[in-house]
Design a protein around this motif. Structure first.
Motif, PDB file in Angstrom:
ATOM      1  N   ALA A 111      74.933  45.869  -9.244  1.00  7.02           N
ATOM      2  CA  ALA A 111      74.212  45.617 -10.496  1.00  7.02           C
ATOM      3  C   ALA A 111      74.175  44.124 -10.812  1.00  7.02           C
ATOM      4  N   ALA A 112      75.305  43.448 -10.683  1.00  2.00           N
ATOM      5  CA  ALA A 112      75.359  42.004 -10.949  1.00  2.00           C
ATOM      6  C   ALA A 112      74.486  41.254  -9.964  1.00  2.00           C
ATOM      7  N   ASN A 113      74.546  41.637  -8.703  1.00  4.91           N
ATOM      8  CA  ASN A 113      73.732  40.990  -7.678  1.00  4.91           C
ATOM      9  C   ASN A 113      72.240  41.163  -7.975  1.00  4.91           C
ATOM     10  N   SER A 114      71.839  42.358  -8.351  1.00  6.75           N
ATOM     11  CA  SER A 114      70.439  42.624  -8.682  1.00  6.75           C
ATOM     12  C   SER A 114      69.990  41.805  -9.885  1.00  6.75           C
ATOM     13  N   PHE A 115      70.836  41.740 -10.899  1.00  5.77           N
ATOM     14  CA  PHE A 115      70.514  40.969 -12.100  1.00  5.77           C
ATOM     15  C   PHE A 115      70.281  39.499 -11.748  1.00  5.77           C
ATOM     16  N   PHE A 116      71.222  38.896 -11.039  1.00  3.02           N
ATOM     17  CA  PHE A 116      71.101  37.475 -10.712  1.00  3.02           C
ATOM     18  C   PHE A 116      69.964  37.200  -9.731  1.00  3.02           C
ATOM     19  N   ASN A 117      69.732  38.117  -8.798  1.00  2.00           N
ATOM     20  CA  ASN A 117      68.586  37.948  -7.900  1.00  2.00           C
ATOM     21  C   ASN A 117      67.281  37.943  -8.678  1.00  2.00           C
ATOM     22  N   GLY A 118      67.140  38.849  -9.633  1.00  2.00           N
ATOM     23  CA  GLY A 118      65.943  38.890 -10.462  1.00  2.00           C
ATOM     24  C   GLY A 118      65.791  37.642 -11.311  1.00  2.00           C
ATOM     25  N   PHE A 119      66.893  37.187 -11.859  1.00  2.00           N
ATOM     26  CA  PHE A 119      66.886  35.983 -12.694  1.00  2.00           C
ATOM     27  C   PHE A 119      66.438  34.765 -11.884  1.00  2.00           C
ATOM     28  N   PHE A 120      67.031  34.573 -10.718  1.00  2.00           N
ATOM     29  CA  PHE A 120      66.699  33.409  -9.900  1.00  2.00           C
ATOM     30  C   PHE A 120      65.308  33.524  -9.274  1.00  2.00           C
ATOM     31  N   ARG A 121      64.883  34.729  -8.975  1.00  2.00           N
ATOM     32  CA  ARG A 121      63.532  34.907  -8.429  1.00  2.00           C
ATOM     33  C   ARG A 121      62.492  34.559  -9.485  1.00  2.00           C
ATOM     34  N   VAL A 125      50.694  33.368  -6.527  1.00  2.00           N
ATOM     35  CA  VAL A 125      51.981  32.949  -5.977  1.00  2.00           C
ATOM     36  C   VAL A 125      53.027  34.019  -6.244  1.00  2.00           C
ATOM     37  N   GLU A 126      53.815  34.308  -5.219  1.00  2.00           N
ATOM     38  CA  GLU A 126      54.910  35.266  -5.394  1.00  2.00           C
ATOM     39  C   GLU A 126      56.155  34.735  -4.699  1.00  2.00           C
ATOM     40  N   ALA A 127      57.224  34.664  -5.433  1.00  2.00           N
ATOM     41  CA  ALA A 127      58.490  34.180  -4.870  1.00  2.00           C
ATOM     42  C   ALA A 127      59.014  35.199  -3.869  1.00  2.00           C
ATOM     43  N   ARG A 150      62.852  32.418 -11.920  1.00  2.00           N
ATOM     44  CA  ARG A 150      62.859  30.959 -12.046  1.00  2.00           C
ATOM     45  C   ARG A 150      62.090  30.325 -10.888  1.00  2.00           C
ATOM     46  N   GLU A 151      62.322  30.819  -9.686  1.00  2.00           N
ATOM     47  CA  GLU A 151      61.622  30.302  -8.503  1.00  2.00           C
ATOM     48  C   GLU A 151      60.119  30.532  -8.619  1.00  2.00           C
ATOM     49  N   GLN A 152      59.735  31.680  -9.161  1.00  2.00           N
ATOM     50  CA  GLN A 152      58.313  31.999  -9.365  1.00  2.00           C
ATOM     51  C   GLN A 152      57.667  30.971 -10.293  1.00  2.00           C
ATOM     52  N   ARG A 153      58.332  30.644 -11.399  1.00  2.00           N
ATOM     53  CA  ARG A 153      57.789  29.649 -12.334  1.00  2.00           C
ATOM     54  C   ARG A 153      57.635  28.292 -11.663  1.00  2.00           C
ATOM     55  N   HIS A 154      58.631  27.897 -10.872  1.00  2.00           N
ATOM     56  CA  HIS A 154      58.556  26.605 -10.179  1.00  2.00           C
ATOM     57  C   HIS A 154      57.408  26.584  -9.166  1.00  2.00           C
ATOM     58  N   MET A 155      57.223  27.680  -8.459  1.00  2.00           N
ATOM     59  CA  MET A 155      56.145  27.739  -7.473  1.00  2.00           C
ATOM     60  C   MET A 155      54.780  27.676  -8.153  1.00  2.00           C
TER      61      MET A 155
END
Length: 142
Positions: A70-80, A53-55, A82-87
């Motif tokens: 930089a902030a956008n990249s950080f939060f995108n990585g963080f949320f991705r 599985v890959e988010a 989390r989404e990966q774990r849920h998937m």
């Protein structure tokens, strides 16, 4: 037990042994009177399936401001992440349900008991819970 089934069982044991310490709402899979080797095989197959599985990558808007990038990249990585774990959880849950297992939420006394046990005894205790005739805890919806 063959060396392959031992390595599979060890991988499962490591994952399951860490579960009560990591998860805020720990659950385990239950199937009445399941054989230990069958449980290990079913779980290993589902875990292998969940590994693929890959988010999806998040789309980010262009910005010339390096700080917002930089902030956008950080939060995108963080949320991705989390989404990966849920998937992965969803694939594992669905796969185990297809094989006849139910998820059971462990009770707080059970979590305390499991957290006090050494790793090998914890894995043995979790298997006893998984194969018990009646689940010990709240049965979760499929």
């Amino acid at each position: 037990m063959t060396s392959k089934s031992r390595s599979v069982a060890f991988g499962i044991a490591a994952l399951v042994a860490a579960m009560p310490a990591v998860a805020a709402d720990p659950v385990y899979f239950h199937k009445p009177n399941v054989d230990r080797d069958r449980f290990a095989s079913d779980y290993a197959g589902c875990a292998e399936l969940a590994k693929g599985v890959e988010a999806p990558a998040a789309v980010s808007a262009y910005s010339s401001d390096i700080y917002s990038v930089a902030a956008n990249s950080f939060f995108n990585g963080f949320f991705r992440s989390r989404e990966q774990r849920h998937m992965i959880e969803n694939v594992l849950r669905t796969c185990m349900a297809d094989k006849g297992y139910r998820r059971v939420r462990a009770s707080k006394p059970m979590i305390k008991e499991l957290s006090r046990l050494p790793d090998k005894e914890r894995v043995d205790r979790l298997f006893v819970l998984a194969a018990a005739p009646v689940p010990d805890g709240e049965v979760m919806p499929r």
